[in-house]
Design a protein around this motif. Structure first.
Motif, PDB file in Angstrom:
ATOM      1  N   SER A  49     -57.507 -27.843   2.714  1.00  0.00           N
ATOM      2  CA  SER A  49     -57.400 -26.471   3.412  1.00  0.00           C
ATOM      3  C   SER A  49     -55.706 -25.759   3.119  1.00  0.00           C
ATOM      4  O   SER A  49     -55.673 -24.813   3.705  1.00  0.00           O
ATOM      5  CB  SER A  49     -57.470 -26.775   4.956  1.00  0.00           C
ATOM      6  OG  SER A  49     -56.213 -27.806   5.324  1.00  0.00           O
ATOM      7  N   ILE A  50     -55.016 -26.317   2.336  1.00  0.00           N
ATOM      8  CA  ILE A  50     -53.659 -25.680   2.021  1.00  0.00           C
ATOM      9  C   ILE A  50     -53.906 -24.718   0.773  1.00  0.00           C
ATOM     10  O   ILE A  50     -54.452 -25.017  -0.130  1.00  0.00           O
ATOM     11  CB  ILE A  50     -52.891 -26.681   1.625  1.00  0.00           C
ATOM     12  CG1 ILE A  50     -52.546 -27.680   2.599  1.00  0.00           C
ATOM     13  CG2 ILE A  50     -51.527 -26.190   1.388  1.00  0.00           C
ATOM     14  CD1 ILE A  50     -51.784 -28.931   2.344  1.00  0.00           C
ATOM     15  N   ILE A  51     -53.486 -23.551   1.077  1.00  0.00           N
ATOM     16  CA  ILE A  51     -53.705 -22.251   0.327  1.00  0.00           C
ATOM     17  C   ILE A  51     -52.111 -22.065  -0.531  1.00  0.00           C
ATOM     18  O   ILE A  51     -51.375 -21.716   0.328  1.00  0.00           O
ATOM     19  CB  ILE A  51     -54.216 -21.070   0.700  1.00  0.00           C
ATOM     20  CG1 ILE A  51     -55.526 -21.506   1.156  1.00  0.00           C
ATOM     21  CG2 ILE A  51     -54.288 -19.973  -0.134  1.00  0.00           C
ATOM     22  CD1 ILE A  51     -56.343 -20.186   1.984  1.00  0.00           C
ATOM     23  N   ASP A  52     -51.984 -22.595  -1.748  1.00  0.00           N
ATOM     24  CA  ASP A  52     -50.641 -22.226  -2.164  1.00  0.00           C
ATOM     25  C   ASP A  52     -50.630 -20.668  -2.765  1.00  0.00           C
ATOM     26  O   ASP A  52     -51.269 -20.495  -3.686  1.00  0.00           O
ATOM     27  CB  ASP A  52     -50.541 -23.261  -3.458  1.00  0.00           C
ATOM     28  CG  ASP A  52     -48.963 -23.229  -4.007  1.00  0.00           C
ATOM     29  OD1 ASP A  52     -48.122 -22.386  -3.251  1.00  0.00           O
ATOM     30  OD2 ASP A  52     -48.723 -23.927  -4.844  1.00  0.00           O
ATOM     31  N   VAL A  53     -49.705 -20.012  -1.868  1.00  0.00           N
ATOM     32  CA  VAL A  53     -49.494 -18.631  -2.140  1.00  0.00           C
ATOM     33  C   VAL A  53     -48.940 -18.253  -3.670  1.00  0.00           C
ATOM     34  O   VAL A  53     -49.376 -17.316  -4.277  1.00  0.00           O
ATOM     35  CB  VAL A  53     -49.002 -18.029  -1.172  1.00  0.00           C
ATOM     36  CG1 VAL A  53     -48.824 -16.352  -1.440  1.00  0.00           C
ATOM     37  CG2 VAL A  53     -49.375 -18.129   0.179  1.00  0.00           C
ATOM     38  N   GLU A  65     -57.206 -27.530 -11.845  1.00  0.00           N
ATOM     39  CA  GLU A  65     -56.575 -26.176 -11.560  1.00  0.00           C
ATOM     40  C   GLU A  65     -57.972 -25.323 -11.324  1.00  0.00           C
ATOM     41  O   GLU A  65     -57.614 -24.422 -10.300  1.00  0.00           O
ATOM     42  CB  GLU A  65     -55.973 -25.673 -12.872  1.00  0.00           C
ATOM     43  CG  GLU A  65     -54.449 -26.273 -12.976  1.00  0.00           C
ATOM     44  CD  GLU A  65     -53.832 -25.678 -14.338  1.00  0.00           C
ATOM     45  OE1 GLU A  65     -54.517 -24.759 -14.797  1.00  0.00           O
ATOM     46  OE2 GLU A  65     -52.733 -26.160 -14.269  1.00  0.00           O
ATOM     47  N   VAL A  66     -58.825 -25.184 -12.158  1.00  0.00           N
ATOM     48  CA  VAL A  66     -59.931 -24.508 -12.003  1.00  0.00           C
ATOM     49  C   VAL A  66     -60.816 -24.856 -10.689  1.00  0.00           C
ATOM     50  O   VAL A  66     -61.305 -23.837  -9.986  1.00  0.00           O
ATOM     51  CB  VAL A  66     -60.979 -24.599 -13.282  1.00  0.00           C
ATOM     52  CG1 VAL A  66     -62.106 -24.024 -12.995  1.00  0.00           C
ATOM     53  CG2 VAL A  66     -60.307 -23.992 -14.569  1.00  0.00           C
ATOM     54  N   LYS A  67     -60.660 -26.392 -10.312  1.00  0.00           N
ATOM     55  CA  LYS A  67     -61.357 -26.636  -9.206  1.00  0.00           C
ATOM     56  C   LYS A  67     -60.692 -26.137  -7.850  1.00  0.00           C
ATOM     57  O   LYS A  67     -61.387 -25.570  -6.983  1.00  0.00           O
ATOM     58  CB  LYS A  67     -61.557 -28.122  -9.084  1.00  0.00           C
ATOM     59  CG  LYS A  67     -62.055 -28.687  -7.724  1.00  0.00           C
ATOM     60  CD  LYS A  67     -63.529 -28.500  -7.822  1.00  0.00           C
ATOM     61  CE  LYS A  67     -64.064 -29.218  -6.583  1.00  0.00           C
ATOM     62  NZ  LYS A  67     -64.922 -28.490  -5.718  1.00  0.00           N
ATOM     63  N   ALA A  68     -59.511 -26.146  -7.902  1.00  0.00           N
ATOM     64  CA  ALA A  68     -58.385 -25.610  -6.901  1.00  0.00           C
ATOM     65  C   ALA A  68     -58.633 -24.255  -6.860  1.00  0.00           C
ATOM     66  O   ALA A  68     -58.942 -23.670  -5.471  1.00  0.00           O
ATOM     67  CB  ALA A  68     -57.174 -26.235  -6.953  1.00  0.00           C
ATOM     68  N   ALA A  69     -58.730 -23.593  -7.726  1.00  0.00           N
ATOM     69  CA  ALA A  69     -58.969 -22.162  -7.671  1.00  0.00           C
ATOM     70  C   ALA A  69     -60.144 -21.845  -7.019  1.00  0.00           C
ATOM     71  O   ALA A  69     -60.615 -20.827  -6.098  1.00  0.00           O
ATOM     72  CB  ALA A  69     -58.721 -21.498  -8.827  1.00  0.00           C
ATOM     73  N   PHE A  70     -61.241 -22.358  -7.366  1.00  0.00           N
ATOM     74  CA  PHE A  70     -62.577 -22.198  -6.969  1.00  0.00           C
ATOM     75  C   PHE A  70     -62.828 -22.583  -5.431  1.00  0.00           C
ATOM     76  O   PHE A  70     -63.363 -21.684  -4.614  1.00  0.00           O
ATOM     77  CB  PHE A  70     -63.899 -22.893  -7.644  1.00  0.00           C
ATOM     78  CG  PHE A  70     -65.145 -22.670  -7.154  1.00  0.00           C
ATOM     79  CD1 PHE A  70     -65.739 -21.150  -7.341  1.00  0.00           C
ATOM     80  CD2 PHE A  70     -65.828 -23.573  -6.556  1.00  0.00           C
ATOM     81  CE1 PHE A  70     -66.848 -20.826  -6.984  1.00  0.00           C
ATOM     82  CE2 PHE A  70     -67.136 -23.266  -5.967  1.00  0.00           C
ATOM     83  CZ  PHE A  70     -67.635 -21.964  -6.166  1.00  0.00           C
ATOM     84  N   ASP A  71     -62.055 -23.655  -5.053  1.00  0.00           N
ATOM     85  CA  ASP A  71     -62.022 -24.252  -3.530  1.00  0.00           C
ATOM     86  C   ASP A  71     -61.575 -22.706  -2.777  1.00  0.00           C
ATOM     87  O   ASP A  71     -62.010 -22.838  -1.653  1.00  0.00           O
ATOM     88  CB  ASP A  71     -61.244 -25.392  -3.349  1.00  0.00           C
ATOM     89  CG  ASP A  71     -61.853 -26.580  -4.014  1.00  0.00           C
ATOM     90  OD1 ASP A  71     -63.527 -26.441  -3.983  1.00  0.00           O
ATOM     91  OD2 ASP A  71     -61.436 -27.535  -4.308  1.00  0.00           O
ATOM     92  N   VAL A  72     -60.689 -22.215  -3.152  1.00  0.00           N
ATOM     93  CA  VAL A  72     -59.634 -21.163  -2.516  1.00  0.00           C
ATOM     94  C   VAL A  72     -60.590 -19.966  -2.451  1.00  0.00           C
ATOM     95  O   VAL A  72     -61.041 -19.250  -1.473  1.00  0.00           O
ATOM     96  CB  VAL A  72     -58.472 -20.984  -2.936  1.00  0.00           C
ATOM     97  CG1 VAL A  72     -57.888 -19.529  -2.146  1.00  0.00           C
ATOM     98  CG2 VAL A  72     -57.729 -22.018  -2.505  1.00  0.00           C
TER      99      VAL A  72
END
Length: 120
Positions: free
Chosen positions: A46-50, A100-107
């Motif tokens: 749930s953490i979005i890294d800006v 990285e791709v997975k985290a980007a898609f999660d956001v």
């Protein structure tokens, strides 16, 4: 001959013997180990890294304002490309890029998270 056929039919039509029902033993709560909710590295967070450019991770143009279908298509393409099983020569680097791709898609794949990320 007819009697033997009848006996074969009667044997095959019988129901298999039933086993006795045995309920599972009660669970001892002291042996259950508590674990964090997300202990797998690819689980959504749930953490979005800006500071991270998620659009660049998915190779998308921010100015074109990609739709959710564009984001999904890009994610599937890159996930196939960088999946560790498809990159046997360097699985560690592929796994990092895949994460990285997975985290980007999660956001970006979730409307509410995408709105939060775009505002920040």
């Amino acid at each position: 001959l007819n009697a033997s056929r009848r006996s074969l039919r009667s044997r095959s039509s019988r129901a298999p013997p039933q086993t006795a029902f045995r309920p599972d033993p009660p669970i001892n709560p002291s042996i259950i180990k508590s674990r964090p909710a997300f202990d797998h590295p690819l689980e959504p967070t749930s953490i979005i890294d800006v500071d991270v450019d998620y659009y660049a991770a998915l190779e998308l143009d921010v100015l074109a304002s990609p739709s959710l279908s564009d984001i999904k298509q890009s994610y599937h393409r890159l996930a196939k490309q960088y999946h560790p099983d498809r990159n046997r020569s360097d699985p560690k680097a592929a796994e990092l890029r895949f994460q990285e791709v997975k985290a980007a898609f999660d956001v970006l794949g979730d409307k509410s998270n995408k709105m939060k990320y775009d505002k920040e």
